[in-house]
Design a protein around this motif. Structure first.
Motif, PDB file in Angstrom:
ATOM      1  N   GLY A   1      -7.343   2.330  -1.951  1.00 41.49           N
ATOM      2  CA  GLY A   1      -7.290   1.427  -0.708  1.00 41.49           C
ATOM      3  C   GLY A   1      -6.574   0.184  -0.854  1.00 41.49           C
ATOM      4  N   GLY A   2      -6.652  -0.859  -0.049  1.00 39.54           N
ATOM      5  CA  GLY A   2      -5.796  -1.880  -0.269  1.00 39.54           C
ATOM      6  C   GLY A   2      -6.257  -3.065  -1.332  1.00 39.54           C
TER       7      GLY A   2
ATOM      8  N   CYS B   1      -6.323   9.181   1.698  1.00 40.38           N
ATOM      9  CA  CYS B   1      -6.752   8.631   0.154  1.00 40.38           C
ATOM     10  C   CYS B   1      -8.319   9.570   0.097  1.00 40.38           C
ATOM     11  CB  CYS B   1      -7.293   7.690   0.051  1.00 40.38           C
ATOM     12  SG  CYS B   1      -5.573   6.604  -0.336  1.00 40.38           S
TER      13      CYS B   1
ATOM     14  N   ARG C   1     -15.179   7.349   4.065  1.00 36.73           N
ATOM     15  CA  ARG C   1     -13.895   7.019   4.756  1.00 36.73           C
ATOM     16  C   ARG C   1     -13.939   5.923   5.997  1.00 36.73           C
ATOM     17  NH1 ARG C   1     -11.166  12.418   7.869  1.00 36.73           N
ATOM     18  NH2 ARG C   1     -13.395  12.009   9.001  1.00 36.73           N
TER      19      ARG C   1
ATOM     20  N   CYS D   1      -7.599   3.979   2.626  1.00 40.86           N
ATOM     21  CA  CYS D   1      -6.732   4.301   3.119  1.00 40.86           C
ATOM     22  C   CYS D   1      -6.393   5.569   3.712  1.00 40.86           C
ATOM     23  CB  CYS D   1      -5.288   3.873   2.015  1.00 40.86           C
ATOM     24  SG  CYS D   1      -5.443   4.583   0.531  1.00 40.86           S
ATOM     25  N   SER D   2      -5.448   5.650   4.799  1.00 38.08           N
ATOM     26  CA  SER D   2      -5.277   7.301   5.363  1.00 38.08           C
ATOM     27  C   SER D   2      -4.804   8.061   4.377  1.00 38.08           C
ATOM     28  CB  SER D   2      -4.657   6.970   6.712  1.00 38.08           C
ATOM     29  OG  SER D   2      -3.393   6.747   6.147  1.00 38.08           O
TER      30      SER D   2
ATOM     31  N   ILE E   1       0.837  -1.211  -0.001  1.00 37.07           N
ATOM     32  CA  ILE E   1       0.022   0.035  -0.040  1.00 37.07           C
ATOM     33  C   ILE E   1       0.851   1.293  -0.024  1.00 37.07           C
ATOM     34  CG2 ILE E   1      -1.698   1.178   1.198  1.00 37.07           C
ATOM     35  CD1 ILE E   1      -2.678  -1.193   2.339  1.00 37.07           C
TER      36      ILE E   1
ATOM     37  N   ARG F   1       0.335   5.087   2.502  1.00 36.10           N
ATOM     38  CA  ARG F   1      -0.944   5.085   3.071  1.00 36.10           C
ATOM     39  C   ARG F   1      -1.290   4.165   3.648  1.00 36.10           C
ATOM     40  NH1 ARG F   1       0.055   7.660  -0.969  1.00 36.10           N
ATOM     41  NH2 ARG F   1      -0.487   5.793  -2.463  1.00 36.10           N
ATOM     42  N   ARG F   2      -1.785   3.950   4.816  1.00 35.26           N
ATOM     43  CA  ARG F   2      -2.000   2.789   5.911  1.00 35.26           C
ATOM     44  C   ARG F   2      -3.518   2.504   5.793  1.00 35.26           C
ATOM     45  NH1 ARG F   2       0.678   5.684   9.067  1.00 35.26           N
ATOM     46  NH2 ARG F   2      -0.741   6.322  10.222  1.00 35.26           N
ATOM     47  N   LEU F   3      -3.901   1.407   5.618  1.00 37.17           N
ATOM     48  CA  LEU F   3      -5.604   1.227   5.673  1.00 37.17           C
ATOM     49  C   LEU F   3      -6.123   1.787   7.032  1.00 37.17           C
ATOM     50  CD1 LEU F   3      -6.010  -2.522   4.450  1.00 37.17           C
ATOM     51  CD2 LEU F   3      -6.710  -0.396   3.237  1.00 37.17           C
TER      52      LEU F   3
END
Length: 272
Positions: free
Chosen positions: A105-106, A61, A53, A58-59, A16, A19-21
């Protein structure tokens, strides 16, 4: 080009990048502490755009997509929706909106498990005249298997197409032809699109292989705008992974996607 239901991302551990989920509760507070702008709903007089959100995003995004919408010519006011937001993803909430946006996202499989309970509400919103915007993962989720089933065609991986200039899931910059002009965009394992012959749609951009990188199509009385790369990426996205964009960091391509999706007085969507 494989369908999203056959996408290798479903089984693999997709990288990813920075940007973390988001994992649900506490995500908004964490982002606020980090200084993200727009953590709360943004008031204004423009049409309402709901941006998902929460888990499956993802953080950073969702915030980037919201900023893109607020900067668009239509001047959208944005609110976040999701399981831990004040706005749920519900028929009632969507009825107040002009746009629903699904950010990046992931992996597709885990994301779909997070989103499938909202599928009928989202389909009903678009079918009755709403607008769906999908960015990277959000575009993968427009497919039918798995996904919301908003596109009459196939969604596949660009890096899996013959001749692709990118062969890994690393964050990078790709060249596309947007309305016939060469441009560069932030990219991380985004999709391609192939509309069924005769399906209403317009290809806004293509990758170097000729595969579609951004499309607008119809679903019921609504419209669906999908993009594989990230026109919403701001300077921090590039800086965090040591990338530069030869064109500079600009948002006109994202605004063009939004306008082409929501402008009912624009060009008709021809059958492809």
């Amino acid at each position: 080009m494989g369908q999203a239901g056959q996408d290798p991302r479903l089984a693999g551990g997709r990288r990813i990048g920075r940007r973390r989920l988001l994992v649900g509760a506490g995500a908004a507070g964490t982002l606020a502490a980090l200084g993200w702008v727009g953590v709360s709903a943004v008031s204004g007089d423009g049409p309402l755009a709901l941006v998902y959100r929460g888990p499956a995003a993802c953080s950073g995004c969702a915030e980037a997509v919201a900023a893109l919408l607020r900067g668009a010519p239509a001047g959208f006011r944005t609110e976040y929706c999701g399981p831990d937001e004040e706005r749920p993803v519900s028929r009632g909430a969507l009825a107040e909106a002009a746009v629903y946006a699904q950010p990046g996202g992931g992996n597709v499989g885990p994301a779909w498990r997070r989103m499938r309970d909202y599928a009928e509400e989202i389909r009903g919103f678009v079918r009755s005249g709403g607008h769906y915007l999908g960015f990277c993962l959000g575009a993968y989720l427009a497919a039918a298997d798995p996904g919301f089933g908003l596109i009459d065609g196939r969604v596949g991986r660009y890096i899996g197409t013959a001749g692709a200039s990118v062969d890994s899931t690393d964050d990078t910059v790709v060249e596309v032809r947007w309305r016939g002009r060469a441009r560069h965009m932030y990219f991380q394992d985004g999709p391609t699109f192939q509309l069924r012959p005769g399906a209403p749609g317009s290809v806004l951009a293509t990758y170097d292989t000729g595969a579609a990188a951004a499309v607008v199509t119809a679903y019921g009385a609504g419209r669906v705008g999908l993009v594989g790369p990230h026109p919403e990426a701001d300077r921090s996205w590039y800086a965090d992974v040591g990338l530069t964009n030869p064109d500079g960091v600009r948002f006109d391509l994202g605004h063009d996607l939004i306008d082409a999706t929501v402008d009912r007085n624009g060009p008709a969507l021809d059958g492809t």
